[in-house]
Design a protein around this motif. Sequence first.
Motif, short mmCIF file in Angstrom:
data_model
loop_
_atom_site.label_atom_id
_atom_site.label_comp_id
_atom_site.label_asym_id
_atom_site.label_seq_id
_atom_site.Cartn_x
_atom_site.Cartn_y
_atom_site.Cartn_z
N ILE A 111 36.47 28.06 75.16
CA ILE A 111 36.66 26.86 75.98
C ILE A 111 38.01 26.91 76.68
O ILE A 111 38.13 26.66 77.89
CB ILE A 111 36.55 25.59 75.11
N LEU A 150 38.37 26.99 80.72
CA LEU A 150 39.13 25.89 81.34
C LEU A 150 40.34 26.43 82.08
O LEU A 150 40.62 26.06 83.22
CB LEU A 150 39.59 24.90 80.27
N SER A 165 41.73 9.76 70.07
CA SER A 165 41.23 10.95 70.77
C SER A 165 39.72 10.85 70.96
O SER A 165 39.17 11.34 71.95
CB SER A 165 41.64 12.24 70.07
N GLY A 186 37.86 10.87 74.78
CA GLY A 186 36.80 11.81 75.13
C GLY A 186 35.45 11.17 75.35
O GLY A 186 34.53 11.81 75.83
N THR A 222 32.24 9.60 76.78
CA THR A 222 31.74 9.86 78.12
C THR A 222 30.63 8.92 78.57
O THR A 222 30.68 8.31 79.62
CB THR A 222 31.20 11.30 78.19
N THR A 244 36.36 11.53 82.08
CA THR A 244 35.07 12.01 81.59
C THR A 244 33.92 11.51 82.49
O THR A 244 33.01 12.27 82.82
CB THR A 244 34.83 11.54 80.15
N VAL A 249 31.10 13.80 84.69
CA VAL A 249 29.66 13.63 84.56
C VAL A 249 29.03 13.35 85.93
O VAL A 249 28.04 13.96 86.32
CB VAL A 249 29.33 12.46 83.61
N ARG A 250 29.64 12.45 86.70
CA ARG A 250 29.02 12.07 87.96
C ARG A 250 29.04 13.24 88.95
O ARG A 250 28.04 13.54 89.59
CB ARG A 250 29.75 10.87 88.59
N SER A 309 29.32 16.48 88.33
CA SER A 309 28.49 17.63 87.97
C SER A 309 27.01 17.27 88.04
O SER A 309 26.17 18.16 88.14
CB SER A 309 28.86 18.16 86.58
N ASP A 369 25.00 18.67 91.25
CA ASP A 369 24.81 20.09 91.51
C ASP A 369 25.85 20.66 92.48
O ASP A 369 25.55 20.96 93.62
CB ASP A 369 23.43 20.35 92.11
N LEU A 370 27.06 20.80 91.99
CA LEU A 370 28.13 21.30 92.85
C LEU A 370 27.96 22.79 93.13
O LEU A 370 27.44 23.52 92.31
CB LEU A 370 29.47 21.11 92.14
N SER A 371 28.41 23.23 94.27
CA SER A 371 28.37 24.66 94.53
C SER A 371 29.54 25.30 93.79
O SER A 371 30.60 24.72 93.63
CB SER A 371 28.48 24.92 96.02
N LEU A 397 42.10 16.78 79.73
CA LEU A 397 41.50 16.07 78.59
C LEU A 397 41.69 16.87 77.31
O LEU A 397 42.04 16.33 76.26
CB LEU A 397 40.00 15.91 78.82
N PHE A 398 41.44 18.18 77.43
CA PHE A 398 41.55 19.05 76.26
C PHE A 398 42.96 19.02 75.71
O PHE A 398 43.17 18.89 74.51
CB PHE A 398 41.14 20.46 76.67
N ASN A 423 45.26 15.63 68.07
CA ASN A 423 44.76 16.20 66.81
C ASN A 423 45.87 16.90 66.04
O ASN A 423 45.93 16.80 64.82
CB ASN A 423 43.63 17.19 67.10
#
Lengths: 317, 375
Positions: free
Chosen positions: A50, A54, A235, A239, A241, A266, A270-271, A273, A276-278, A294-295, A302
């Motif tokens: 990840i 990222l 946390s 996160g 969503t 978040t 979601v919206r 992606s 369907d992005l190129s 975010l990570f 944490n």
Amino acid sequence: MTVSASTRTIAKTAAAAKSDLHKRLRLGESFIEAFLFFCGAVSILTTLGIVFVLGKESLLFFTSGEVTLWEFISGTEWQPAIGRFGIWALLNSTLMVTAIAMLVALPLGLAVAIYLSEYASLRARSILKPVLEVLAGVPTVVYGYFALTFMTPFLRSIFGDEIVQIYNTAAAGIVIGILVLPLVSSMSEDALHAVPYALREAAYGLGATKLETAIKVVLPAATYGVAAAFIVAISRAIGETMIVAIAAGAGPSFTFNPFESAETMTGHIVRISGGDLSYDSIDYNSIFAIGLMLFVMTLTLNIISRHVVKHFREEYE
Amino acid sequence: MKYKTKSRHIFILMSLLLITSLVAACGGPATPAPQAEPAKMEEPAQTEESTQTEEPARVEESAQTEEATTEETTETASATDSTPDSGSVELPEVDPLAVTGDIISAGSSTVFPLSERMAERFQDEGYGGNITIDSIGSGAGFERFCVAGESDISNASRPIKDSEVESCQSIGREPVEFRVGTDALAIAVSQENDFVESVTLEELAMIFSTAETWADVNPDWPAEPIQRFIPGTDSGTFDYFVEEVFDKDEEPILSAGNLQLSEDDNVLVRGIQGSPYAIGFFGYAYYNENQDTLTVLSIEGVAPTGESAEDGSYPLARPLFIYSTAGIIAEKPQVGAFINFYLTYVNEEVIDVGYFPASEDTLSVAEASLLAALK
């Protein structure tokens, strides 16, 4: 040379003696060991994967020349289609939703924990605990529609339709608070429960009431455990969503009014992606930059919580 | 010795417990939720089960088995129709019962309800395969059609752009256009809104860009902030609106405050219903479905109706298309059969879905190009 050779022989004989005495090669055993190691390695490798993805995609975003790092971390307008990448439009609403969620979850969760650990009869405990666990098991999409179709109309009936917009951060925040409530209460309760009983007896012996004992003796002794619970809850709220995607709104906006709509990091991912992005577009890379942000935020929290828990553990052992 | 094995067992059990609890405690909150959840969001947008998004092998196989039957129909077509350019085009009869194999389509959320209706009818009349229709916006639909090459049919609420034709050609696809209807883009407000009934194009441009309150546009309107609900930047509806109202400049509309964008038109409908000071736009079908709670505005005094959309007096009337290629139609006969069925019966369904029929002339142009593609 001779010395090292002789040590080796000694070591060899020692090992041989050891295996003769204790260890026969057992296939099942080593299989279990390998499996356990594999399980541990999977989670670490996933995390590394990840971080790698990222980092790689975010690097593409920042090296595209369309946005500078400074613009990214200082801007207050987010509209990828016209080249505006100010993370604060999204970050602000994430922080706001989290703050509202914590305003709900922390006092309530702590109160529940104190009640369960210090006051509740066995019977009350046996009813309350499973109910709280049910609350933790509700799918977040259900919570999302609960926010949109119950919490928002409820807020509107109190504050008026003019003030509360149909999509707003307050409803989403409150419902996220309800979502993390079981987390806060069960972790805090564990911490309170772990406080040695002798402390309570000493307090009673000095003439303290039950409330005084709980608040002035048990709670301070469990501070670190409770703090860890709070941090994990924060946390989790950052996160979250589904709830914000459904109830908080679909447009990035830099506002401090909780009754207006705003989009969290978040929710935005979601919206965007969903459409369907190129793969080579700047919009696509921008969601990785948000993801990285975010990570980093949740990772920092944490790590802090681990430190806190460690501290807590040292306190009473 | 016995004691020892026992303690070892306990040790293993304990370490197992510890590891699982550790994984549960640390893994849970640390995993960023967005990784997994976008997939969930997409689900409501797709009505058909899209489990078979990528199974070219299976599709081809069934296509081959059916090749014989469809070839027959094609032959009869060329036999009966000797003069394809003569205006009145006769498409070969489609028997949905004889059509098998899956069809994958994606694109405009505006064309989506129409394609969905035609797919339902196709299936009602006996088609046994699966039609996937993804409602992802015209631009994203062409992305799938021309770049990824995953879809058989691309739905669009605007004509294909030159750049998209080029990327289609670069993967060996030559898009063929079929006009299936006309949409009047509806500017909608809540029924609780009692102050605005008609707007001019200039007022529309102000409402969706610089104006903060309704009074900024027209002093007679209340000084309340405008809440805007518009389709996402990936949708053909957005492109079309920007082209017509803002002369292709996205900047003003995207800079507006109080702006909500969504590819899901139902999110927009719900938002507009929520306040008398909200306004938004989408395909006429979504207004049609929500007539009891929404009011549609007239533009320059012209209300969106069948006639005003057809004769072009309504300023925001636009064509609806589906795209495919001769190559796909040859390779997958079921695609040709579906488009044939679509063009034959679309005018019986289009009004019910909430759009307006394309004129006979434009429809026969589409039929002619299908005939050409079938050969």
